[in-house]
Design a protein around this motif. Structure first.
Motif, PDB file in Angstrom:
ATOM      1  N   UNK A 193      37.682  28.724  50.599  1.00 46.85           N
ATOM      2  CA  UNK A 193      38.141  29.234  49.307  1.00 46.85           C
ATOM      3  C   UNK A 193      39.580  29.733  49.405  1.00 46.85           C
ATOM      4  N   UNK A 194      39.901  30.420  50.485  1.00 45.46           N
ATOM      5  CA  UNK A 194      41.273  30.902  50.680  1.00 45.46           C
ATOM      6  C   UNK A 194      42.257  29.737  50.721  1.00 45.46           C
ATOM      7  N   UNK A 195      41.909  28.687  51.458  1.00 45.93           N
ATOM      8  CA  UNK A 195      42.791  27.522  51.554  1.00 45.93           C
ATOM      9  C   UNK A 195      43.032  26.895  50.185  1.00 45.93           C
ATOM     10  N   UNK A 196      41.968  26.741  49.394  1.00 41.79           N
ATOM     11  CA  UNK A 196      42.097  26.136  48.069  1.00 41.79           C
ATOM     12  C   UNK A 196      42.929  27.017  47.138  1.00 41.79           C
ATOM     13  N   UNK A 197      42.719  28.319  47.209  1.00 40.27           N
ATOM     14  CA  UNK A 197      43.466  29.225  46.332  1.00 40.27           C
ATOM     15  C   UNK A 197      44.943  29.264  46.677  1.00 40.27           C
ATOM     16  N   UNK A 198      45.258  29.277  47.955  1.00 39.37           N
ATOM     17  CA  UNK A 198      46.677  29.294  48.346  1.00 39.37           C
ATOM     18  C   UNK A 198      47.382  28.020  47.892  1.00 39.37           C
ATOM     19  N   UNK A 199      46.655  26.935  47.838  1.00 42.85           N
ATOM     20  CA  UNK A 199      47.225  25.673  47.368  1.00 42.85           C
ATOM     21  C   UNK A 199      47.382  25.693  45.846  1.00 42.85           C
ATOM     22  N   UNK A 200      46.327  26.114  45.137  1.00 45.93           N
ATOM     23  CA  UNK A 200      46.309  26.036  43.677  1.00 45.93           C
ATOM     24  C   UNK A 200      47.254  27.032  43.023  1.00 45.93           C
ATOM     25  N   UNK A 201      47.419  28.222  43.633  1.00 45.63           N
ATOM     26  CA  UNK A 201      48.186  29.292  43.003  1.00 45.63           C
ATOM     27  C   UNK A 201      49.516  29.567  43.711  1.00 45.63           C
ATOM     28  N   UNK A 202      50.003  28.596  44.488  1.00 44.87           N
ATOM     29  CA  UNK A 202      51.239  28.793  45.249  1.00 44.87           C
ATOM     30  C   UNK A 202      52.424  29.129  44.349  1.00 44.87           C
ATOM     31  N   UNK A 203      52.503  28.508  43.188  1.00 45.29           N
ATOM     32  CA  UNK A 203      53.641  28.722  42.287  1.00 45.29           C
ATOM     33  C   UNK A 203      53.336  29.703  41.150  1.00 45.29           C
ATOM     34  N   UNK A 204      52.168  30.320  41.203  1.00 50.86           N
ATOM     35  CA  UNK A 204      51.778  31.240  40.138  1.00 50.86           C
ATOM     36  C   UNK A 204      52.443  32.599  40.334  1.00 50.86           C
ATOM     37  N   UNK A 205      52.202  33.483  39.382  1.00 47.94           N
ATOM     38  CA  UNK A 205      52.648  34.871  39.508  1.00 47.94           C
ATOM     39  C   UNK A 205      51.448  35.764  39.830  1.00 47.94           C
ATOM     40  N   UNK A 206      51.707  36.831  40.587  1.00 49.45           N
ATOM     41  CA  UNK A 206      50.731  37.880  40.901  1.00 49.45           C
ATOM     42  C   UNK A 206      49.616  37.431  41.841  1.00 49.45           C
ATOM     43  N   UNK A 207      49.808  36.315  42.547  1.00 47.97           N
ATOM     44  CA  UNK A 207      48.797  35.901  43.516  1.00 47.97           C
ATOM     45  C   UNK A 207      48.913  36.772  44.764  1.00 47.97           C
ATOM     46  N   UNK A 208      47.851  37.466  45.168  1.00 50.22           N
ATOM     47  CA  UNK A 208      47.931  38.415  46.285  1.00 50.22           C
ATOM     48  C   UNK A 208      47.983  37.735  47.645  1.00 50.22           C
ATOM     49  N   UNK A 209      48.859  38.233  48.475  1.00 53.30           N
ATOM     50  CA  UNK A 209      48.986  37.679  49.825  1.00 53.30           C
ATOM     51  C   UNK A 209      47.723  37.903  50.642  1.00 53.30           C
ATOM     52  N   UNK A 210      47.008  39.000  50.355  1.00 55.71           N
ATOM     53  CA  UNK A 210      45.792  39.314  51.108  1.00 55.71           C
ATOM     54  C   UNK A 210      44.544  38.783  50.399  1.00 55.71           C
ATOM     55  N   UNK A 211      44.626  37.566  49.864  1.00 60.99           N
ATOM     56  CA  UNK A 211      43.489  36.971  49.181  1.00 60.99           C
ATOM     57  C   UNK A 211      42.274  36.883  50.099  1.00 60.99           C
ATOM     58  N   UNK A 212      42.495  36.739  51.382  1.00 55.64           N
ATOM     59  CA  UNK A 212      41.379  36.680  52.328  1.00 55.64           C
ATOM     60  C   UNK A 212      40.570  37.969  52.320  1.00 55.64           C
ATOM     61  N   UNK A 213      41.267  39.114  52.163  1.00 56.80           N
ATOM     62  CA  UNK A 213      40.569  40.406  52.119  1.00 56.80           C
ATOM     63  C   UNK A 213      39.738  40.525  50.848  1.00 56.80           C
ATOM     64  N   UNK A 214      40.227  39.978  49.754  1.00 55.35           N
ATOM     65  CA  UNK A 214      39.491  40.029  48.489  1.00 55.35           C
ATOM     66  C   UNK A 214      38.229  39.183  48.584  1.00 55.35           C
ATOM     67  N   UNK A 215      38.361  37.974  49.109  1.00 53.90           N
ATOM     68  CA  UNK A 215      37.227  37.055  49.175  1.00 53.90           C
ATOM     69  C   UNK A 215      36.124  37.561  50.102  1.00 53.90           C
ATOM     70  N   UNK A 216      36.500  38.339  51.115  1.00 59.50           N
ATOM     71  CA  UNK A 216      35.507  38.850  52.061  1.00 59.50           C
ATOM     72  C   UNK A 216      35.015  40.248  51.690  1.00 59.50           C
ATOM     73  N   UNK A 217      35.521  40.799  50.584  1.00 55.00           N
ATOM     74  CA  UNK A 217      35.094  42.125  50.139  1.00 55.00           C
ATOM     75  C   UNK A 217      33.631  42.086  49.702  1.00 55.00           C
ATOM     76  N   UNK A 218      32.917  43.161  49.932  1.00 52.87           N
ATOM     77  CA  UNK A 218      31.490  43.210  49.582  1.00 52.87           C
ATOM     78  C   UNK A 218      31.257  43.107  48.072  1.00 52.87           C
ATOM     79  N   UNK A 219      32.278  43.408  47.266  1.00 50.14           N
ATOM     80  CA  UNK A 219      32.130  43.311  45.818  1.00 50.14           C
ATOM     81  C   UNK A 219      32.297  41.885  45.307  1.00 50.14           C
TER      82      UNK A 219
END
Length: 399
Positions: A193-219
């Motif tokens: 999921x992290x790999x796909x998101x970094x590809x899809x949102x590379x040129x977007x705004x407000x994409x968090x660098x620590x997306x891996x921490x979000x995806x692995x969060x218990x919430x």
């Protein structure tokens, strides 16, 4: 989500004695909870949306690695009359460029102490903390109709109106939604999921660098991809080659963060809503658009990272949203499925929602804190640049 400031009431004469300091859980928890109860949204007998932070006033920023909560004390009695929360994260500003960005949320001032400059002082003190911790920009979000909040930030604190994403709300019904025929939904592991998101949102705004921490969060309840069933046998995630058509999204639950509750509705409104729910439960085959029981405490599922590609993308995205709805249907107490996307994001047109519950423009205002940083790097000013992509990534930790 949004910084809320309720309508201004009459207040004491402007005076001195306001002290802003960092929140101390042992000393301030009871005072903060009492003050925030007085600031519940809605007044004068109107329906109100009340939030229960489950005994943790700092819960809305706790999942950021760098966060703070400030309180304002007034007078000799050291009464807590205001609070504000803030956090810092590294996000994209477009064109794969990253910037250190602060976010302000949860600003509250007691009704009896408004028009004393306390809100402005809280914002200023939080900005000082943001600068000290290296933030280059700071932003906030509010309802576009919240004039008190907009005036405070744009007129007094010199913020600039920046982006207006759309918040879409879909109630969770008693019946299940159809996923559509010929569609497969698979759960992706966090790394993929992290790999796909970094590809899809590379040129977007407000994409968090620590997306891996979000995806692995218990919430985070998982990341899901919808694709045509006929494409499933041919797709091998290890190759990195994506199906011709697919949709992807992740689900974040607020169940362990806060609960919401609607209060102050008329008995007639309450009876109508509950009757629709009973009918939907008795006759699920009719697919009645029933209203959930939001008159008791409930939580929401927040959909983030919504992205689609290919000619079948819209149909696949609708299927994913139905899948998320059904997840909420099975989680007793989930009242709504919420998503927030950019105004020009193609997924905006296909996400199911109720217009009366949604917000067409959630106003984001921004301010530059560190002047000279862009010039040193040879970059254009973010505030004045056109978006490089229609995509805005809304961090689920912001809600």
């Amino acid at each position: 989500m949004s910084v809320k400031i309720a309508a201004v009431n009459s207040a004491p004469t402007v005076g001195v004695g306001v002290v802003v300091r960092e929140y101390d859980e042992e000393e301030d928890k009871v005072g903060v909870e009492e003050m925030e109860r007085r600031c519940e949204i809605g007044e004068g007998g109107k329906p109100s949306l009340v939030a229960d932070l489950l005994g943790d006033p700092i819960c809305r920023v706790r999942h950021f690695p760098s966060h703070v909560m400030l309180v304002a004390e007034y007078g000799d009695g050291r009464e807590i009359v205001g609070v504000i929360r803030g956090c810092i994260k590294t996000v994209t500003r477009g064109n794969s460029l990253y910037v250190k960005l602060a976010y302000i949320l949860g600003l509250r001032v007691a009704p009896s102490h408004r028009r004393l400059g306390i809100g402005q002082k809280l914002v200023q003190k939080l900005e000082e903390w943001c600068k000290k911790n290296g933030a280059e920009y700071v932003y906030m979000a509010t309802d576009c109709t919240n004039e008190a909040s907009i005036n405070l930030f744009t007129r007094k604190c010199e913020y600039t109106k920046f982006r207006t994403p759309t918040m879409l709300v879909q109630p969770v019904h008693a019946h299940y939604k159809s996923l559509g025929s010929g569609i497969a939904i698979v759960q992706l592991n966090p790394k993929l999921a992290e790999t796909l998101y970094r590809r899809a949102f590379a040129n977007s705004e407000f994409f968090p660098k620590d997306i891996d921490k979000i995806l692995s969060n218990k919430l985070s309840l998982g990341t899901f991809m919808a694709l045509p069933k006929k494409s499933l046998p041919k797709w091998d995630p290890k190759t990195g080659i994506l199906p011709p058509s697919f949709a992807i999204m992740s689900v974040w639950s607020t169940k362990q963060l806060f609960r919401l509750q609607v209060k102050g509705v008329s008995m007639l409104t309450y009876a109508c809503c509950m009757a629709s729910r009973v009918l939907d439960a008795w006759m699920p085959w009719m697919m009645l658009p029933s209203f959930p029981d939001v008159f008791r405490k409930f939580w929401v599922y927040f959909l983030y990272g919504l992205h689609m590609e290919g000619k079948n993308g819209p149909r696949l995205m609708k299927s994913l949203c139905a899948f998320a709805h059904n997840m909420g249907r099975d989680d007793d107490g989930c009242g709504a499925v919420v998503a927030e996307v950019g105004q020009r994001d193609p997924v905006r047109e296909v996400i199911p929602h109720w217009r009366k519950l949604s917000m067409s423009e959630d106003l984001w205002c921004i301010k530059k804190l560190n002047y000279g940083s862009d010039e040193k790097c040879g970059l254009s000013e973010w505030l004045n640049s056109r978006p490089s992509s229609p995509l805005i990534f809304v961090d689920p930790r912001d809600i």
